[in-house]
Design an enzyme around this catalytic site. Structure first.
Site, PDB file in Angstrom:
ATOM      1  N   SER A 198       0.314  -1.475  -0.199  1.00  0.00           N
ATOM      2  CA  SER A 198      -0.314  -0.137  -0.437  1.00  0.00           C
ATOM      3  C   SER A 198       0.602   1.253  -0.225  1.00  0.00           C
ATOM      4  O   SER A 198       1.921   1.131   0.038  1.00  0.00           O
ATOM      5  CB  SER A 198      -1.219   0.010   1.679  1.00  0.00           C
ATOM      6  OG  SER A 198      -0.075   0.075   2.348  1.00  0.00           O
ATOM      7  N   LYS A 199       0.253   2.503   0.139  1.00  0.00           N
ATOM      8  CA  LYS A 199       1.323   3.921  -0.299  1.00  0.00           C
ATOM      9  C   LYS A 199       2.331   3.944   1.456  1.00  0.00           C
ATOM     10  O   LYS A 199       2.846   4.063   0.330  1.00  0.00           O
ATOM     11  CB  LYS A 199       0.182   4.761  -0.031  1.00  0.00           C
ATOM     12  CG  LYS A 199      -1.229   4.877  -0.940  1.00  0.00           C
ATOM     13  CD  LYS A 199      -1.162   6.200  -1.415  1.00  0.00           C
ATOM     14  CE  LYS A 199      -2.214   6.389  -2.864  1.00  0.00           C
ATOM     15  NZ  LYS A 199      -3.369   5.950  -2.226  1.00  0.00           N
ATOM     16  N   ARG A 200       1.805   3.244   2.065  1.00  0.00           N
ATOM     17  CA  ARG A 200       2.610   3.157   3.446  1.00  0.00           C
ATOM     18  C   ARG A 200       3.795   2.265   3.026  1.00  0.00           C
ATOM     19  O   ARG A 200       4.594   3.111   3.294  1.00  0.00           O
ATOM     20  CB  ARG A 200       2.447   2.207   4.708  1.00  0.00           C
ATOM     21  CG  ARG A 200       1.443   2.967   4.960  1.00  0.00           C
ATOM     22  CD  ARG A 200       0.887   1.839   6.086  1.00  0.00           C
ATOM     23  NE  ARG A 200       1.148   0.343   6.225  1.00  0.00           N
ATOM     24  CZ  ARG A 200       1.024  -1.078   6.129  1.00  0.00           C
ATOM     25  NH1 ARG A 200       2.456  -0.778   6.718  1.00  0.00           N
ATOM     26  NH2 ARG A 200       1.218  -1.858   4.942  1.00  0.00           N
ATOM     27  N   GLY A 252       5.571   3.651   0.092  1.00  0.00           N
ATOM     28  CA  GLY A 252       6.529   3.724  -1.175  1.00  0.00           C
ATOM     29  C   GLY A 252       5.341   4.548  -1.801  1.00  0.00           C
ATOM     30  O   GLY A 252       4.221   3.811  -2.126  1.00  0.00           O
TER      31      GLY A 252
END
Ligand code: GLU
Length: 507
Positions: free
Chosen positions: A262-264, A266
């Site tokens: 996920s965006k966490r 990167g």
């Protein structure tokens, strides 16, 4: 034995944002599978979620696919005999198919409202029962349902799961997944589900089956998360007497901490990588390796090689881990192999924007090619090229002499001797324009100053580049010298001008 069908696969993105690397990997597997079987790759836009789908997103997804160099045989823009390829333009088709299922008694109108359904779901949860629809409206019978419909009561169209085993149905749903093997959904776990919502919009399960059937999809290769839907889709195929396609559910992509990517973790969208200077061929190569590997174990391969070797047997059922470092490494491998003139062309706009190219022309291009060739060895992504070239255009002697990293070198009295000898030589003989001329210059400065090794080269490097690090001096000197005389590019100071500025800054 089923008859072999022509291979037709599809990638069916929902246009609700950018193309995610997971979606790109699914698209790549479909494309490789189609190409390796002389089949067709179809692109279908699943935009029935009117709140979340946008045309802008669709355009971005298409751009991202094209950037990866994936070409679809049928789909938006490409056209094809099975169109339209946007679900929002196929509403009448879903309506017609729902009527067929209503007429054959495999579907029925259900008048239960959301509130009531929610309450019943809660009750079954508390009673530890599966949260299936309790068949209230099925039990009403056709006549009562007709009356309610005529009275204008709001309804959805619900699929009825046959409870009794029949000739073609043993009650359970089985698939033989080409990646995960046999998967069975027991009859106890199947409940009646919605095909059309009260506003006439089809649910994902319904539209996907109708489209996969009408588009003659032979293999459904998609993300594992859709396994929670596949049994419902199989039931619809059966009820319609349609051939069931082969299924291949591709595993999840995890971040390095083994949680879903996920965006966490990167950058997760293809366009972010494109903007960050990754090369499409490297991206395609890396994503193809997420869960698949060619039989020869090679890690770097072209799309043509991947097509030649691709098979679903070698797709791993275990989750793949997205390793951003490895992607960067792979991109570096590709970037360093590329002709400098190709890279120069790709960053030409950026160079113009930064006012590094002022008029262009053949001499400027030739010089820039040499400059790119010099720095590309040290770059892993395109976005590093322009910054790596900047030292050729910017020389800040005052900043260099006060740089804490450089101060110890400047404090060394031998440094000045080397710089003075370098200055004398450049003033008397002019700057070197070949590597050999540079070697001869370095040799003379060595003799004149008595310095050698690092004590010779570090002062030389700092005096012309303003930094302790950088590409080979034997190539940098000629490049600076030639650059100072090349029209069509921003002003490049010659080695002599640089050493003069550096000496002035030293005071
Ligand atoms: N539209 C679905 C998605 O974007 C794809 C469904 C499918 O491949 O069956 O996840």
């Amino acid at each position: 034995m089923t008859h072999p069908r022509p291979v037709r696969v599809r990638f069916a993105p929902s246009p609700t944002g950018h193309l995610h690397v997971g979606g790109a990997r699914t698209a790549i597997f479909n494309w490789l599978f189609a190409k390796s079987h002389d089949g067709s790759f179809i692109l279908r836009i699943e935009d029935t979620d009117q709140q979340r789908s946008t045309r802008e997103s669709e355009a971005m997804v298409l751009d991202d696919l094209r950037w990866l160099d994936l070409h679809w045989d049928e789909g938006p823009e490409a056209g094809g005999i099975h169109g339209p390829y946007r679900q929002s333009e196929r509403m009448e088709i879903y309506g017609g198919m729902a009527r067929e299922l209503l007429q054959s008694g495999r579907a029925y109108h259900c008048f239960c409202d959301e509130e009531m359904l929610e309450r019943k779901r809660k009750e079954s949860e508390e009673a530890k029962q599966p949260p299936h629809y309790d068949l209230t409206c099925w039990k009403l019978g056709p006549e009562e349902r007709r009356q309610k419909a005529e009275a204008g009561d709001k309804s959805v169209v619900r699929f009825h799961v046959p409870k009794e085993a029949g000739a073609s149905f043993d009650g359970d749903v089985h698939i033989d997944d080409l990646i995960r093997g046999e998967i069975v959904w027991k009859k106890e776990s199947l409940g009646d589900f919605i095909l059309l919502r009260s506003d006439g919009m089809p649910t994902y399960n319904f539209s996907v089956v109708v489209d996969d059937h009408l588009m003659e999809i032979s293999h459904v290769i998609r993300a594992e998360e859709h396994l929670t839907n596949t049994h419902r889709q199989v039931l619809i195929y059966r009820a319609m007497n349609w051939p069931v396609p082969e299924f291949a559910h591709v595993s999840l992509i995890l971040g390095e901490d083994r949680t879903k990517l996920s965006k966490r973790h990167g950058a997760t969208s293809v366009s972010q990588y494109a903007e960050d200077g990754f090369l499409p061929a490297a991206m395609l190569n890396y994503l193809a390796l997420l869960g698949w590997s060619p039989p020869d174990g090679k890690e770097i391969f072209t799309a043509t090689e991947a097509i030649a070797h691709f098979s679903l047997d070698r797709v791993n059922a275990a989750p793949a881990v997205f390793d951003a470092q490895k992607l960067l490494w792979m991109n570096g491998q590709y970037l360093r192999q590329m002709p400098s003139s190709t890279l120069r062309r790709q960053i030409s706009r950026e160079l113009e924007m930064a006012d590094l190219v002022t008029g262009g022309g053949a001499a400027a291009e030739e010089w820039l090619d040499e400059a790119v060739d010099l720095v590309q060895k040290g770059a892993d992504k395109m976005s590093q090229l322009r910054p790596a070239l900047m030292f050729l255009f910017h020389f800040d002697a005052a900043a260099a002499v006060t740089d804490p990293e450089i101060s110890p070198l400047i404090a060394d009295s031998d440094t000045r001797i080397v710089i003075d000898a370098l200055h004398r030589d450049l003033s008397e003989r002019g700057g070197p324009v070949t590597a050999e001329e540079y070697q001869a210059l370095a040799e003379r400065v060595k003799i004149a100053s008595g310095a050698q090794g690092k004590k010779l080269f570090m002062p030389i490097r700092v005096a012309v580049t303003g930094s302790l690090h950088g590409p080979e001096l034997a190539r940098t000197f000629p490049l600076l010298e030639k650059g100072s005389r090349t029209p069509g590019i921003a002003r490049v100071l010659s080695p002599l001008e640089r050493v003069e500025a550096f000496r002035a800054a030293l005071g």
